[in-house]
Scaffold this motif. Structure first.
Motif, short mmCIF file in Angstrom:
data_model
loop_
_atom_site.label_atom_id
_atom_site.label_comp_id
_atom_site.label_asym_id
_atom_site.label_seq_id
_atom_site.Cartn_x
_atom_site.Cartn_y
_atom_site.Cartn_z
N SER A 1 10.27 -7.30 2.88
CA SER A 1 10.22 -6.58 4.16
C SER A 1 11.64 -6.19 4.54
N ASN B 1 6.91 -4.01 3.11
CA ASN B 1 6.73 -4.06 4.56
C ASN B 1 7.98 -3.49 5.23
N SER C 1 9.62 -3.36 9.14
CA SER C 1 9.54 -3.73 10.56
C SER C 1 10.50 -2.84 11.33
N TYR D 1 2.41 4.39 3.99
CA TYR D 1 2.44 3.10 4.69
C TYR D 1 1.37 3.04 5.76
N ASN E 1 5.17 -2.81 12.84
CA ASN E 1 5.14 -3.09 11.40
C ASN E 1 4.27 -2.12 10.61
N SER F 1 3.08 -1.37 6.37
CA SER F 1 3.04 -2.00 5.05
C SER F 1 2.27 -1.15 4.06
N SER G 1 0.41 -6.56 4.22
CA SER G 1 0.93 -6.88 5.55
C SER G 1 1.38 -8.33 5.59
#
Length: 399
Positions: free
Chosen positions: A185, A214, A216, A261, A268, A270, A275
């Motif tokens: 991530s 991922n 964020s 995504y 968030n 993913s 996820s």
């Protein structure tokens, strides 16, 4: 424009003394073995950094490498205060957990009963990490990394007070891939002072090039007491215009969706099926244990945080007591639990929450802030596109 400030507490229905008395009784039950509820998530707070970023208000401390070993042992002892649960997710957060040696992290993990295939995440910064250390972390069971990149633009990184460069961030990501990490991530920050749309587009293009599992995404929040807050008050820094910030956020949503995504939670995105499992438990209002200085827990129908003071933390551990900051204790009764399930569940962009009509839900539907959908044959409600941008307004309805 929605600002992701984390969980919003509901109104307290009891006074602090009552809450503390109930909480003390629950701790007694746990120690006596009466508590049998299964917990499968643990958060481990590592409060050390090499530098305090100007926007950060987390419980972190710099230049304290002399404290690492003592703190590791205290963490292990605190873990032992809880029943030997079998954890499905483990999350090392901070601070900068990657400052610990791989052997220190391994010793903590040796005291955890982790399910086969469990998700074990380590937060890290691009600086101070090597390919060799990444390989060792992978061998001891870390299988997911969360890299605090924030931006790939050196000018923005410098203004944020970050110690790495965009090149460092790209290099460490590729080294993590070479070390065998297939679940990574990356954190991206936007609404940074003087950030342009072109800056944002360059960052997003770099993310697509790297292709993490991922992403964020957080807008800069001006927290009182931080260096950034002080500079804002003095006029040395200026907040991003709200309309421009909303434009940035909407561009991020559309761009990442167009590039494969899934926008599964407010902040968030993913790839399909990847996820973050640990944080998803938070949003589904599952109970979890938090260990370490200032770590938050939702445990035995209580929400609370540990003390933020080292001396109090170590003294509690020495006495084999939970190092709880009693001023943070909140008993979660059925009414409060229902509010939390709605507020947190609505953060999940796709699945939302089960549709159960009440005055608040109907009001939000009439305002166009939430929408009703059918998923797998069942009616559910979730944030509308407008509701995503005005999520705080939605969440406030449940307080």
């Amino acid at each position: 424009m929605y600002k992701d400030k984390g969980m919003i507490k509901g109104e307290q229905t009891e006074n602090i003394e009552q809450k503390q008395k109930k909480a003390a009784n629950e701790c007694t039950k746990e120690k006596s073995g009466e508590k049998t509820e299964n917990i499968d998530a643990i958060y481990i707070h590592i409060p050390f950094c090499t530098k305090k970023c100007g926007y950060c208000d987390f419980c972190t401390f710099i230049n304290m490498s002399h404290e690492y070993e003592k703190y590791v042992q205290a963490l292990i002892e605190e873990i032992k205060l809880h029943p030997p649960y079998k954890y499905d997710t483990v999350y090392f957060g901070g601070g900068t957990p990657s400052l610990f040696s791989y052997s220190q992290i391994y010793r903590i993990m040796e005291n955890l009963n982790i399910k086969e295939g469990g998700e074990v995440t380590l937060e890290m910064n691009p600086e101070g990490m090597s390919r060799t250390k990444l390989e060792k972390l992978k061998k001891i069971g870390i299988n997911r990394l969360s890299i605090g990149t924030q931006s790939f633009q050196d000018s923005l990184l410098k203004s944020l007070g970050r110690e790495h460069t965009g090149e460092d961030a790209e290099r460490i990501f590729k080294e993590a891939r070479d070390a065998g990490f297939n679940n990574i991530s990356i954190d991206l920050m936007f609404s940074i002072p003087d950030q342009t749309m072109e800056d944002l587009k360059r960052d997003l293009n770099k993310l697509i090039e790297l292709s993490p599992e991922n992403i964020s995404v957080y807008s800069l929040i001006w927290e009182e007491g931080t260096v950034f807050w002080s500079k804002l008050q003095k006029g040395h820094l200026k907040e991003t215009d709200e309309d421009f910030e909303a434009e940035m956020y909407e561009y991020i949503i559309d761009f990442l969706k167009e590039n494969g995504y899934i926008h599964y939670e407010i902040s968030n995105f993913s790839k399909k099926g990847l996820s973050g499992k640990h944080n998803t438990k938070y949003w589904k209002n599952k109970e979890f244990i938090g260990v370490g200085l200032s770590a938050a827990s939702y445990y035995n129908q209580r929400r609370y945080s540990n003390t933020r003071i080292f001396s109090k933390y170590y003294e509690s551990i020495r006495k084999k007591e939970h190092p709880i900051d009693e001023s943070t204790l909140e008993i979660i009764d059925s009414e409060e639990k229902g509010k939390l399930e709605k507020m947190l569940g609505l953060r999940l962009i796709h699945e939302g929450i089960e549709y159960a009509p009440d005055n608040v839900i109907e009001t939000l539907l009439s305002k166009g802030l939430i929408e009703k959908v059918i998923l797998e044959g069942s009616p559910r409600i979730r944030l509308s596109r407008r509701g995503i941008l005005l999520a705080n307004e939605v969440f406030m309805e449940f307080i």
